[in-house]
Design a protein around this motif. Structure first.
Motif, PDB file in Angstrom:
ATOM      1  N   GLU A  51       0.827  -1.207   0.000  1.00 46.63           N
ATOM      2  CA  GLU A  51       0.000   0.000   0.000  1.00 46.63           C
ATOM      3  C   GLU A  51       0.868   1.268   0.000  1.00 46.63           C
ATOM      4  OE1 GLU A  51      -4.011   1.556   2.225  1.00 46.63           O
ATOM      5  OE2 GLU A  51      -2.475   0.641   3.496  1.00 46.63           O
ATOM      6  N   TYR A  60       1.805   2.056  -3.552  1.00 47.15           N
ATOM      7  CA  TYR A  60       0.658   2.545  -4.318  1.00 47.15           C
ATOM      8  C   TYR A  60       0.349   3.999  -3.968  1.00 47.15           C
ATOM      9  CZ  TYR A  60      -0.762  -1.866  -6.453  1.00 47.15           C
ATOM     10  OH  TYR A  60      -0.810  -3.005  -7.222  1.00 47.15           O
ATOM     11  N   PRO A 109       3.905   2.255  -8.684  1.00 45.88           N
ATOM     12  CA  PRO A 109       3.123   1.020  -8.874  1.00 45.88           C
ATOM     13  C   PRO A 109       3.948  -0.228  -9.156  1.00 45.88           C
ATOM     14  CG  PRO A 109       2.757   2.565 -10.688  1.00 45.88           C
ATOM     15  CD  PRO A 109       3.584   3.271  -9.661  1.00 45.88           C
ATOM     16  N   ALA A 115       4.828  -1.638  -5.927  1.00 49.08           N
ATOM     17  CA  ALA A 115       3.608  -2.109  -5.258  1.00 49.08           C
ATOM     18  C   ALA A 115       3.186  -3.462  -5.824  1.00 49.08           C
ATOM     19  CB  ALA A 115       2.492  -1.090  -5.416  1.00 49.08           C
TER      20      ALA A 115
END
Length: 184
Positions: free
Chosen positions: A64, A67, A72, A75
């Motif tokens: 998290e 993100y 990304p 993540a």
């Protein structure tokens, strides 16, 4: 008699000075957290990664986290946050909106009232942001809530408002990053 009064005054003066010194030397754990907030704020502003990292325990796992700070590919891999990745993405973790608003938190209000909120800022008359800092005495946490919205985003689509919560917890008198969450 004058000598006795003089000695008495000296003794009382020394006693008063010692009492004052003792009261200043007591550990004020409620005062130390605000000094740590000031140190953290200054370190982030100066991009002093080494000092900033003292408020974190590495490595830690949080997909998290990546993100929320918009990395990304880390993540998706569920990559841990390491000192190396923290250094590499420091400017994404603490972006301009975070730094601008964090600098405007009134630490005196945060310490005395338990909260402080900034005015709203904008860089382009479309995206607006602000920060609210709170201290939860019972939980021993400091939360930095960076909130914002974008006037150009279609409300039907969503994504125009957000709030990111950076939570720090006092552990053995030391302020440490606990978690990051997001709403919006």
């Amino acid at each position: 008699m004058k000598r006795h009064i003089l000695y008495l005054c000296l003794i009382l003066s020394a006693h008063s000075a010692m009492a004052t010194m003792a009261s200043h030397n007591t550990t004020d754990t409620t005062g130390s957290w605000i000094d740590q907030i000031r140190t953290l704020r200054d370190a982030i502003y100066r991009r002093d990664k080494e000092t900033t990292k003292t408020f974190f325990s590495f490595p830690f796992n949080s997909a998290e986290f990546w993100y929320i700070v918009d990395v990304p590919h880390l993540a998706e891999k569920e990559a841990p946050v390491t000192e190396k990745s923290f250094d590499l993405y420091f400017d994404k973790i603490f972006d301009k909106a975070f730094i601008t608003s964090f600098l405007k938190i009134k630490t005196k209000d945060l310490y005395e009232k338990g909260s402080s909120k900034t005015a709203e800022f904008t860089d382009d008359q479309a995206a607006f942001y602000s920060m609210e800092a709170t201290f939860d005495k019972e939980e021993q946490t400091v939360t930095l809530q960076l909130s914002g919205y974008n006037k150009k985003v279609d409300p039907e689509i969503g994504g125009g408002e957000y709030a990111i919560f950076y939570v720090f917890k006092l552990k053995s008198g030391k302020l440490k990053f606990d978690k990051i969450t997001m709403a919006g």
